[in-house]
Design a protein around this motif. Structure first.
Motif, PDB file in Angstrom:
ATOM      1  N   ALA A  91      91.047  54.210  53.692  1.00  0.00           N
ATOM      2  CA  ALA A  91      91.645  53.387  54.735  1.00  0.00           C
ATOM      3  C   ALA A  91      93.105  53.041  54.435  1.00  0.00           C
ATOM      4  O   ALA A  91      93.977  53.262  55.293  1.00  0.00           O
ATOM      5  CB  ALA A  91      90.804  52.136  54.957  1.00  0.00           C
ATOM      6  N   PRO A  92      93.442  52.519  53.239  1.00  0.00           N
ATOM      7  CA  PRO A  92      94.861  52.206  52.989  1.00  0.00           C
ATOM      8  C   PRO A  92      95.737  53.452  53.022  1.00  0.00           C
ATOM      9  O   PRO A  92      96.871  53.408  53.507  1.00  0.00           O
ATOM     10  CB  PRO A  92      94.860  51.600  51.583  1.00  0.00           C
ATOM     11  CG  PRO A  92      93.463  51.237  51.292  1.00  0.00           C
ATOM     12  CD  PRO A  92      92.600  52.121  52.111  1.00  0.00           C
TER      13      PRO A  92
ATOM     14  N   LYS B  58      96.430  54.304  56.572  1.00  0.00           N
ATOM     15  CA  LYS B  58      97.405  53.350  57.115  1.00  0.00           C
ATOM     16  C   LYS B  58      98.811  53.660  56.575  1.00  0.00           C
ATOM     17  O   LYS B  58      99.808  53.532  57.288  1.00  0.00           O
ATOM     18  CB  LYS B  58      97.001  51.924  56.739  1.00  0.00           C
ATOM     19  CG  LYS B  58      95.869  51.348  57.587  1.00  0.00           C
ATOM     20  CD  LYS B  58      96.389  50.865  58.934  1.00  0.00           C
ATOM     21  CE  LYS B  58      95.366  50.020  59.688  1.00  0.00           C
ATOM     22  NZ  LYS B  58      94.221  50.727  60.205  1.00  0.00           N
ATOM     23  N   TYR B  59      98.883  54.073  55.332  1.00  0.00           N
ATOM     24  CA  TYR B  59     100.179  54.447  54.749  1.00  0.00           C
ATOM     25  C   TYR B  59     100.744  55.662  55.474  1.00  0.00           C
ATOM     26  O   TYR B  59     101.934  55.698  55.813  1.00  0.00           O
ATOM     27  CB  TYR B  59      99.987  54.740  53.258  1.00  0.00           C
ATOM     28  CG  TYR B  59     101.261  55.193  52.564  1.00  0.00           C
ATOM     29  CD1 TYR B  59     102.206  54.273  52.107  1.00  0.00           C
ATOM     30  CD2 TYR B  59     101.510  56.544  52.359  1.00  0.00           C
ATOM     31  CE1 TYR B  59     103.362  54.690  51.480  1.00  0.00           C
ATOM     32  CE2 TYR B  59     102.673  56.973  51.730  1.00  0.00           C
ATOM     33  CZ  TYR B  59     103.597  56.040  51.290  1.00  0.00           C
ATOM     34  OH  TYR B  59     104.744  56.459  50.689  1.00  0.00           O
TER      35      TYR B  59
ATOM     36  N   VAL C  40     106.461  50.552  55.477  1.00  0.00           N
ATOM     37  CA  VAL C  40     105.178  50.081  54.968  1.00  0.00           C
ATOM     38  C   VAL C  40     105.248  48.565  54.892  1.00  0.00           C
ATOM     39  O   VAL C  40     105.948  48.008  54.063  1.00  0.00           O
ATOM     40  CB  VAL C  40     104.896  50.685  53.569  1.00  0.00           C
ATOM     41  CG1 VAL C  40     103.537  50.258  53.093  1.00  0.00           C
ATOM     42  CG2 VAL C  40     105.002  52.183  53.611  1.00  0.00           C
TER      43      VAL C  40
ATOM     44  N   ALA D 238      99.247  45.573  57.797  1.00  0.00           N
ATOM     45  CA  ALA D 238      98.343  46.361  56.969  1.00  0.00           C
ATOM     46  C   ALA D 238      98.686  46.233  55.477  1.00  0.00           C
ATOM     47  O   ALA D 238      97.809  46.356  54.640  1.00  0.00           O
ATOM     48  CB  ALA D 238      98.373  47.818  57.396  1.00  0.00           C
ATOM     49  N   PHE D 239      99.960  46.034  55.186  1.00  0.00           N
ATOM     50  CA  PHE D 239     100.357  45.940  53.776  1.00  0.00           C
ATOM     51  C   PHE D 239     101.194  44.691  53.572  1.00  0.00           C
ATOM     52  O   PHE D 239     101.886  44.238  54.475  1.00  0.00           O
ATOM     53  CB  PHE D 239     101.206  47.164  53.379  1.00  0.00           C
ATOM     54  CG  PHE D 239     100.476  48.467  53.517  1.00  0.00           C
ATOM     55  CD1 PHE D 239      99.631  48.892  52.503  1.00  0.00           C
ATOM     56  CD2 PHE D 239     100.613  49.249  54.647  1.00  0.00           C
ATOM     57  CE1 PHE D 239      98.944  50.080  52.624  1.00  0.00           C
ATOM     58  CE2 PHE D 239      99.926  50.443  54.773  1.00  0.00           C
ATOM     59  CZ  PHE D 239      99.083  50.859  53.760  1.00  0.00           C
TER      60      PHE D 239
ATOM     61  N   ALA E 285      97.323  46.517  49.942  1.00  0.00           N
ATOM     62  CA  ALA E 285      96.657  46.718  51.232  1.00  0.00           C
ATOM     63  C   ALA E 285      95.890  45.457  51.571  1.00  0.00           C
ATOM     64  O   ALA E 285      95.134  44.946  50.755  1.00  0.00           O
ATOM     65  CB  ALA E 285      95.719  47.910  51.145  1.00  0.00           C
TER      66      ALA E 285
ATOM     67  N   ALA F 143      94.289  46.681  56.647  1.00  0.00           N
ATOM     68  CA  ALA F 143      94.378  48.113  56.360  1.00  0.00           C
ATOM     69  C   ALA F 143      93.018  48.787  56.452  1.00  0.00           C
ATOM     70  O   ALA F 143      92.923  50.004  56.535  1.00  0.00           O
ATOM     71  CB  ALA F 143      94.976  48.342  54.975  1.00  0.00           C
ATOM     72  N   LEU F 144      91.967  47.971  56.413  1.00  0.00           N
ATOM     73  CA  LEU F 144      90.621  48.545  56.450  1.00  0.00           C
ATOM     74  C   LEU F 144      90.074  48.611  57.863  1.00  0.00           C
ATOM     75  O   LEU F 144      88.967  49.088  58.082  1.00  0.00           O
ATOM     76  CB  LEU F 144      89.677  47.711  55.582  1.00  0.00           C
ATOM     77  CG  LEU F 144      90.131  47.528  54.126  1.00  0.00           C
ATOM     78  CD1 LEU F 144      89.170  46.638  53.391  1.00  0.00           C
ATOM     79  CD2 LEU F 144      90.237  48.871  53.440  1.00  0.00           C
ATOM     80  N   GLU F 145      90.839  48.080  58.821  1.00  0.00           N
ATOM     81  CA  GLU F 145      90.342  48.075  60.194  1.00  0.00           C
ATOM     82  C   GLU F 145      90.202  49.487  60.724  1.00  0.00           C
ATOM     83  O   GLU F 145      90.982  50.370  60.396  1.00  0.00           O
ATOM     84  CB  GLU F 145      91.296  47.273  61.086  1.00  0.00           C
ATOM     85  CG  GLU F 145      90.909  45.816  61.105  1.00  0.00           C
ATOM     86  CD  GLU F 145      91.882  45.001  61.932  1.00  0.00           C
ATOM     87  OE1 GLU F 145      92.735  45.596  62.620  1.00  0.00           O
ATOM     88  OE2 GLU F 145      91.785  43.769  61.860  1.00  0.00           O
TER      89      GLU F 145
ATOM     90  N   ARG G 155      89.585  52.259  63.980  1.00  0.00           N
ATOM     91  CA  ARG G 155      89.815  52.481  65.398  1.00  0.00           C
ATOM     92  C   ARG G 155      88.666  53.313  65.941  1.00  0.00           C
ATOM     93  O   ARG G 155      87.957  53.944  65.189  1.00  0.00           O
ATOM     94  CB  ARG G 155      91.138  53.206  65.615  1.00  0.00           C
ATOM     95  CG  ARG G 155      92.313  52.249  65.666  1.00  0.00           C
ATOM     96  CD  ARG G 155      93.601  53.022  65.727  1.00  0.00           C
ATOM     97  NE  ARG G 155      93.721  53.912  64.577  1.00  0.00           N
ATOM     98  CZ  ARG G 155      94.885  54.431  64.171  1.00  0.00           C
ATOM     99  NH1 ARG G 155      95.985  54.167  64.820  1.00  0.00           N
ATOM    100  NH2 ARG G 155      94.937  55.219  63.124  1.00  0.00           N
TER     101      ARG G 155
END
Lengths: 693, 693
Positions: free
Chosen positions: A616-617, A620-621, B39, B43-44, B53, B57-59, B61
């Motif tokens: 996940a991170p 996102k990165y 970044v 999320a971060f 994170a 960041a773990l969400e 979709r």
């Protein structure tokens, strides 16, 4: 470009002079200039405007693949080049054996099938009506054969029901005809093989428990024979067909001679006779059922029209001659058996232990060597009837694959120019049917023949439309013949479907819409993609170079990840290395090591993931680096270690695999997989390596 | 580099200003400079020297993944950060319930197991020898508990048999101890759950046909509970343990009071009594078997020593208190039950319909609500004994994974800080055992307890070595205690193995070498790879940039392949495009179209493959371009179309997949997978696209 130069392919040899090459490259020479020197014999030879791969290019390295290759050659023979296709074409003699075995083999049981229904009404009906019914069926056959003569003339490229129906009636009638035929091809294999094996197991009952295994083994044997290509398959399968034909003609000649000289033998009594007074009343439905049962004789007629292109030239003429020969041979044997059986007074056996043909043969020649010859040839021919489907289905599937109604693999010719995918698919589905029905002929037969008559009807109707549209010379006569064919086969289709509906024909009727929907779905899928992917040739296009952003996730600093970094950096774009730690100390230690090994060459981002998630991170990165800029794709470089043995794979790369699956669906993202093998070039400086060793 | 700057992460926002960025890049700015701006929250967040994170960041979709996420949260709760680990630690109260349930639950059947063997020799032996045997077992237990007190003091990081044996005796004794424990953990779950379910199905016989399903469902329930993390699992599982303890203490107090006041109740007769004169002669072996059967009471003692780190601080002290409490509680109940049963004169039931504990409870309180309370609590506790294995195995596996004797996934903590992989592996194997043995306790029990005593013996022997090496204050006493422990548990191990050998213990003895070999194989594999991959930190290294050769196989000119070309060209190396045709016309047509669309930008090679092979000529072409130059890796760029639905995948990319597998093992080769989605950037010129729309 390389294909325009005339440099002989093997004149220069710069192999190993890596430094020189790189200098050439830096001087701006187009890469293509050098290909001429590298791509060369023995694997390739230079041909007009490009290269041609020789047989050397197909050679394999490694012991296992060498063994596989030798086994393959042993089983199906050497590879054939596409241009050898004409050598694979067959003569009338072989063509008759290949395409007519299904139809001619029906003569072994058509008389009996009709008799068994008539016997339900009483022995008198058998004696009185078998001959008239036989004549009626032969008349229908004659109409069908004549109709197909016209089809072959009109469609010399191969005129199966699918082509004729879809060209003249529209896509959906074509798909219905195709689906009906496909179902029937699968059933032909299952029924023929099961029937042939039943003949063997009734002679050797100790094999009965293994009937499913023997049946599947027979399918595998037929598959291998057909993968060897048309000509060899024909050579293998021709002998039994001709033995059957000659032995039957001999038998019938003897029988007619004895009838003509008044020396009519006595009918051997069946093991268990039908009650002579009958078991049910004689009705029109019963007569129709007898007709439907006998008309199993018409299956397999389609095969010749479908396979016109398998014949040597003149293809159309050869196919028409084979079709006429097939009809004549079949009609002669069918009429002969029906005539002699009724004249001698043979009645079918209620217990199904001995066939009418066997009773007839026994009454004429006794239990002599000739009796065994006829019975043996019959058993083998029954199995070979399956071979007609092995020729019909792959051809039909290849035509449909070209039209994109089937997965495109079906259109590719295999090593021996046979349509391997179709052959293997047919073997798989029919083996499944054999296993599912426990190799029982009684269970399978009601599903059979409905499909073929639906396809016949659609194809003949299509031909009527064809003539009405063309209006060439003599179109009236042609339209009448095909119209008669359509009516006759349509009637048979209805009779067969109604009389066998409850016993299993309903399954075929139910599955047709499903198959049609599936074929149409495949077509819509391919078409949809082509609409998206193909570029109209009228549009002026210019390739726009994409400058990707390159992201390298690094979990540990080792030779594998350094190799990935070395390649990523060599791509010459923006490179982002990223490391995910579970805690601050891990991140700190990693950065320290990074500074030591990689230094300033590539910038590093470290991410602490307090919830121990990696995927996940990282995603996102990637989102953050990507920023949805469509003109700049993202390339994610993954270092993967390749273990020595494949089963060691389970101890590695699980995260990489999941990440690849996840990135495969991410828009505008490509994945560069950098495997690290033990022998791969080391990404470290040569000097450093020297220090180490 | 980014991590050294102090720019606030969200101060600038250049998103969308692609042109500006590219100019910056061309000016030679290091890419890392810009990461700070991209970044960023939510999320971060920026932390010392890198990014962290956040939960954002773990969400996920997409509807499906959202649903999965919600189900996950519902089942196992919100994610826990690594730093919350101390919150997951447990008090002595909860720790007792988690780690002692296996041991304490043995008191429900230990007396009976010993009695049943003695009853074979006659009722007199039961009355005379049950109490002495109980005392002997309690003495062994006391020795084991004392030994483990020392283990915990010496190994406050968690001192399972594996650690103690491998540190003091060597790697292989450690692996034997670990394998023996692993086998026992699997069996603990299978036996406990099967026994608990057997208790349910003997109360409700209509559930008997579903016993396997109920057992597996129970395992799933335990798995879910344990995935929720230690603290919550403890909270869930503590209640039944304490109900059992209090109800048993109440019962024993009542019984002792009645014995003291001379109010001894009558023993209820068993459903089917053993013959009072005995069924076989009394031998030493029989006595040993009775002892072995009763010593099942010692299983589960290991758990506390293994899980020291699960306790709140002071971990070592808390663990030792829990171990003493466990031993005291168990010994009290065990002695109490044995004393009261023999005093009242209860005999075991030959038909196994009613347990000795049930007979004892009935004789003291009748069939009252208290009877049902005790029986209910016993049934639940029997199932919960499995929970001890759910704590023991994952911890052991994680320690071994850190030492690289197990796949490294076992060392990772899951969302709730539990060792998820271990929990799930344990559930899978024990479910398999339950299904294989059809949930039969009789079938499983002989395999049980051998392993645990082998592990005990190795661990105690290791401790003797430990004290002899350390020679700290009072080492003599410590060595004697552990020596006694080693001798006692060693004797029990031999007794159990011999007396149960034929019934199934041989399987455990046979599987141990296999497991040891497997663990060692895993270790050797990981070690071998690290030797190859890791770089000694003393070696000065410098990354050498690799300039790859880029090969793009193109089967058709469409948007997908043009996108692959656009990206390949953007990589800035030597690009070789190659097309394979089956015939000369195909090659010619392709080249014409290529000139039209791609022009001179990328040189094209065409290869004619007369044998219709794709893979082999392509690999030979790659060989020709590569020329074994180790310093220049080959990148093969593959265009892949990503269909809308996953099942449509079967209609595409079969060749690409095979090629990827083949190239994965090719030395010095990387594969760049360029998927084409409907929304991806178009590789064609914008103007050309405008013309088209």
């Amino acid at each position: 470009m390389s294909e325009d130069t005339d440099t002989p392919p093997d004149a220069h040899d710069p192999v190993g002079s890596g430094g020189l090459e790189r200098r050439e490259e830096l001087r701006g020479r187009r890469p293509g200039d050098r290909v001429v020197k590298i791509v060369r014999p023995p694997a390739f030879r230079r041909t007009e405007g490009g290269f041609t791969a020789t047989e050397k290019a197909l050679e394999t390295r490694g012991r296992v693949s060498h063994l596989v290759e030798r086994t393959r050659r042993l089983l199906i023979g050497r590879r054939l080049a596409t241009e050898e296709e004409h050598l694979e074409r067959v003569s009338k003699k072989v063509g008759l054996a290949i395409f007519a075995s299904d139809n001619i083999s029906s003569s072994a049981y058509a008389t009996e099938e009709a008799m068994r229904i008539l016997a339900l009404a009483g022995a008198g009906f058998v004696a009185a009506l078998t001959m008239p019914l036989t004549v009626a069926i032969v008349v229908v056959l004659a109409i069908v054969v004549l109709s197909y003569q016209q089809v072959i003339r009109a469609y010399p490229q191969g005129g199966g029901s699918y082509i004729v129906a879809s060209e003249n009636l529209g896509v959906f009638p074509g798909l219905i005809a195709a689906s009906a035929l496909v179902v029937d091809y699968f059933l032909t294999v299952a029924v023929s093989v099961a029937a042939g094996v039943a003949a063997i197991t009734s002679a050797a009952p100790e094999l009965f428990p293994h009937r499913v295994l023997i049946s599947v083994a027979t399918v595998v044997l037929l598959t291998t024979g057909n993968l060897r290509g048309l000509r060899e398959a024909g050579r293998i399968f021709a002998v039994p067909t001709y033995i059957y034909l000659f032995s039957m003609f001999g038998l019938l000649a003897l029988g007619l001679w004895r009838v003509a000289t008044g020396d009519v033998p006595a009918a051997p009594p069946p093991i268990e006779a039908f009650p002579p007074e009958g078991m049910q009343a004689f009705t029109v439905l019963l007569l129709l059922r007898a007709f439907a049962s006998g008309s199993v004789a018409l299956t397999g007629t389609e095969a010749v029209a479908n396979g016109v292109q398998a014949f040597k030239s003149d293809e159309s003429w050869n196919a028409r001659v084979v079709l006429i020969l097939m009809g004549t041979f079949f009609a002669t044997i069918f009429l002969g058996i029906s005539f002699l059986s009724t004249t001698i007074g043979i009645q079918p056996d209620l217990s199904e232990t001995e066939t009418v043909n066997s009773l007839l043969t026994r009454s004429l020649v006794g239990t002599s060597w000739y009796f065994y010859l006829v019975q043996g040839a019959t058993a083998i021919l029954l199995v070979l009837a399956a071979n007609t489907a092995f020729n019909g289905f792959p051809r039909l599937a290849s035509i449909m694959a070209v039209d994109r109604f089937m997965p495109r693999q079906f259109a590719q010719r295999g090593d021996r120019l046979a349509f391997s995918t179709g052959i293997i698919a047919l073997a798989a589905v029919s083996s499944f049917l054999i296993v599912a029905y426990n190799a029982s002929v009684t269970g399978l037969i009601p599903l059979y023949t409905v499909g073929v008559f639906i396809a016949f009807t659609l194809s003949q109707t299509g031909m009527v439309r064809h003539w009405m549209r063309e209006r060439g010379r003599g179109w009236h006569a042609s339209a009448v013949i095909n119209g008669l064919g359509a009516i006759a086969t349509g009637l048979v289709a209805i009779i067969v479907a109604v009389s066998k509906f409850e016993a299993g024909a309903w399954m075929v009727v139910a599955i047709l819409p499903v198959l049609v929907a599936m074929l149409w779905g495949i077509h819509r899928h391919y078409r949809g993609i082509e609409d998206r992917l193909l570029i109209a040739s009228t549009v002026p296009v210019r390739l726009q170079i994409a400058h990707p952003r390159i992201i390298v996730p690094i979990s540990r600093i080792d030779r594998a990840s350094l190799r990935a970094l070395a390649i990523a950096k060599g791509l010459g774009g923006e490179v982002y290395a990223v490391h995910i730690s579970f805690d601050a100390e891990g991140a700190k230690a990693f950065k320290q090591r990074w500074r030591q090994v990689v230094g300033d060459a590539i910038a590093l981002d470290t991410i602490i993931s307090p919830y121990r998630a990696l995927m996940a991170p990282l995603l996102k990165y990637i989102d953050a680096i990507d920023r949805g800029d469509h003109s700049r794709p993202v390339i994610v470089v993954l270092a993967e270690f390749v273990p020595r043995h494949w089963w060691e794979q389970v101890l590695h790369n699980q995260t990489a695999l999941l990440l690849k699956l996840r990135l495969f669906v991410r828009p505008n993202t490509a994945v560069l997989d950098v495997p690290y093998h033990l022998g791969d070039a080391d990404p470290l400086d040569v000097e450093a390596d020297k220090v180490r060793r």
